[in-house]
Design an enzyme around this catalytic site. Structure first.
Site, PDB file in Angstrom:
ATOM      1  N   MET A   1      -7.303 -10.206  13.688  1.00 42.40           N
ATOM      2  CA  MET A   1      -8.330  -9.892  12.488  1.00 42.40           C
ATOM      3  C   MET A   1      -9.576  -9.286  13.093  1.00 42.40           C
ATOM      4  O   MET A   1     -10.053  -9.596  14.244  1.00 42.40           O
ATOM      5  CB  MET A   1      -8.418 -11.220  11.676  1.00 42.40           C
ATOM      6  CG  MET A   1     -10.022 -11.602  11.182  1.00 42.40           C
ATOM      7  SD  MET A   1      -9.843 -12.985  10.399  1.00 42.40           S
ATOM      8  CE  MET A   1      -9.757 -14.265  11.686  1.00 42.40           C
TER       9      MET A   1
ATOM     10  N   VAL B   1       0.896  -8.222  16.482  1.00 45.00           N
ATOM     11  CA  VAL B   1       0.445  -9.269  16.487  1.00 45.00           C
ATOM     12  C   VAL B   1      -0.241 -10.230  15.433  1.00 45.00           C
ATOM     13  O   VAL B   1      -0.482 -11.246  15.497  1.00 45.00           O
ATOM     14  CB  VAL B   1      -0.766  -9.043  17.719  1.00 45.00           C
ATOM     15  CG1 VAL B   1      -1.943 -10.083  17.852  1.00 45.00           C
ATOM     16  CG2 VAL B   1      -0.109  -8.725  18.898  1.00 45.00           C
ATOM     17  N   GLU B   2      -1.015  -9.438  14.633  1.00 47.90           N
ATOM     18  CA  GLU B   2      -1.574  -9.992  13.202  1.00 47.90           C
ATOM     19  C   GLU B   2      -0.591 -10.700  12.294  1.00 47.90           C
ATOM     20  O   GLU B   2      -0.960 -11.938  11.954  1.00 47.90           O
ATOM     21  CB  GLU B   2      -2.266  -9.036  12.433  1.00 47.90           C
ATOM     22  CG  GLU B   2      -3.499  -8.600  13.438  1.00 47.90           C
ATOM     23  CD  GLU B   2      -4.771  -9.404  13.482  1.00 47.90           C
ATOM     24  OE1 GLU B   2      -4.581 -10.364  12.942  1.00 47.90           O
ATOM     25  OE2 GLU B   2      -5.534  -9.212  14.249  1.00 47.90           O
ATOM     26  N   THR B   3       0.405 -10.348  11.839  1.00 42.55           N
ATOM     27  CA  THR B   3       1.193 -10.765  10.963  1.00 42.55           C
ATOM     28  C   THR B   3       2.800 -10.657  11.145  1.00 42.55           C
ATOM     29  O   THR B   3       3.616 -11.047  10.247  1.00 42.55           O
ATOM     30  CB  THR B   3       0.744 -10.085   9.737  1.00 42.55           C
ATOM     31  OG1 THR B   3       1.318  -8.575   9.683  1.00 42.55           O
ATOM     32  CG2 THR B   3      -0.748 -10.304   9.108  1.00 42.55           C
TER      33      THR B   3
END
Length: 341
Positions: free
Chosen positions: A1, A132-134
């Site tokens: 994020m 990486v985020e989701t």
């Protein structure tokens, strides 16, 4: 994020801090649903004055916020603050995440190539951020965004100003700017949204309506998702064709260097003169800095550059940035290999 701020430590015993914060949070949770507090009334007035919904509308929305202890627990233990590199890296740079990234890249190659050409950001970097985020959209967060931001804005004193600013921006976005109504938005415990985990201020400043339908949909529109991630990097200074990070071999008498951040401030030739030789050929005048991490086999030394610093604008942790870069490299290599799945 995108970029979370960190607090500067103060000289108060840790257990006392925990007790104070927990006590404040408990009292706030116990009072949730009661008449608006002075802070909430002031906040509602501020939102209305800035051109958002009326004070009454904001207060009615805040009254519906469900304060959750699990959010307060999660914000207190981010992986970046608790794990060394040897434990942090395996969370994000896994064979499954690499394979899934290769598949995602290949399935959306035309879109990714257009987005890369438009914004000057490599396709594999866009894909790695989403990975990486989701995990490529599979885990975008279970919390209602209003609950997450409301909990942290009014019940988590250490970072209340930051989250109050994000909650204000959420109201200012308005339903018409997003794909779903505000009270239906779901995201992370910190209020980050969509496949790229954008905070409200990031949506306001850098998100793109890539498919031209008049809304920004960071959950269901790949043109919006990829364009928003790429634009974030472009607007933060990504330099096409320039290096990100390379391993360094320290000399036995290398000068001790402890940079306070990831911004590149030394010409590479200066780093070499101090005893840190890059293991790849890079222009000697390129601005760089040193990153030292606790790896599986002992200390790892990295020379990082402007584009690495740009990744830290998405998340301040240098371990996050290196994970993104290593995942991106593995995805690019896999896409280029006919033998990959």
């Amino acid at each position: 994020m995108p970029a979370h701020r960190r607090l500067t430590p103060i000289r108060i015993p840790f257990l006392l801090i925990c007790a104070l914060v927990a006590g404040s949070a408990f009292a706030s949770i116990a009072n949730a649903g009661a008449d608006p507090t002075t802070d909430e009334r002031a906040f509602a007035a501020e939102v209305a004055k800035a051109g958002g919904p009326s004070e009454a509308s904001v207060l009615a929305t805040l009254a519906d916020v469900k304060v959750q202890q699990s959010i307060l627990d999660a914000i207190a233990r981010p992986a970046e603050a608790t794990k060394p590199w040897r434990d942090y890296r395996p969370i994000f740079v896994t064979q499954k995440r690499i394979d899934d990234g290769i598949a995602f890249y290949r399935a959306n190659r035309a879109l990714l190539d257009r987005t890369s050409e438009q914004f000057g950001v490599p396709p594999e970097v866009i894909v790695a951020i989403i990975g990486v985020e989701t995990s490529y959209g599979r885990n975008t967060g279970k919390y209602r965004v209003l609950d997450a931001l409301g909990t942290l804005a009014f019940h988590y004193p250490p970072r209340a100003p930051f989250f109050r600013g994000e909650l204000k921006q959420l109201f200012l976005l308005g339903d018409g700017h997003l794909a779903v109504p505000l009270d239906e938005l779901r995201g992370s415990y910190a209020g980050a949204m969509g496949w790229g985990q954008f905070m409200p201020t990031s949506i306001a400043k850098w998100a793109k309506d890539g498919d031209g339908d008049g809304h920004i949909d960071l959950w269901g529109s790949l043109p919006d998702i990829t364009g928003s991630v790429a634009n974030y990097f472009r607007e933060h200074g990504w330099e096409p064709g320039q290096p990100v990070a390379v391993r360094a071999q320290p000399a036995t008498d290398a000068r001790e260097i402890n940079p306070k951040g990831s911004e590149p401030v030394y010409p590479l030739q200066q780093m070499e003169a101090w005893g840190y030789a890059p293991l790849e050929r890079i222009d000697a005048q390129t601005a760089s800095t040193l990153l030292k991490l606790d790896g599986e086999r002992g200390p790892e030394y990295w020379l990082t550059f402007r584009n690495f610093y740009v990744i830290t604008r998405y998340n301040k942790s240098p371990m996050y940035s290196l994970s993104v870069w290593q995942l991106a490299q593995a995805i690019a290599a896999g896409v280029a290999s006919p033998a990959s799945p």
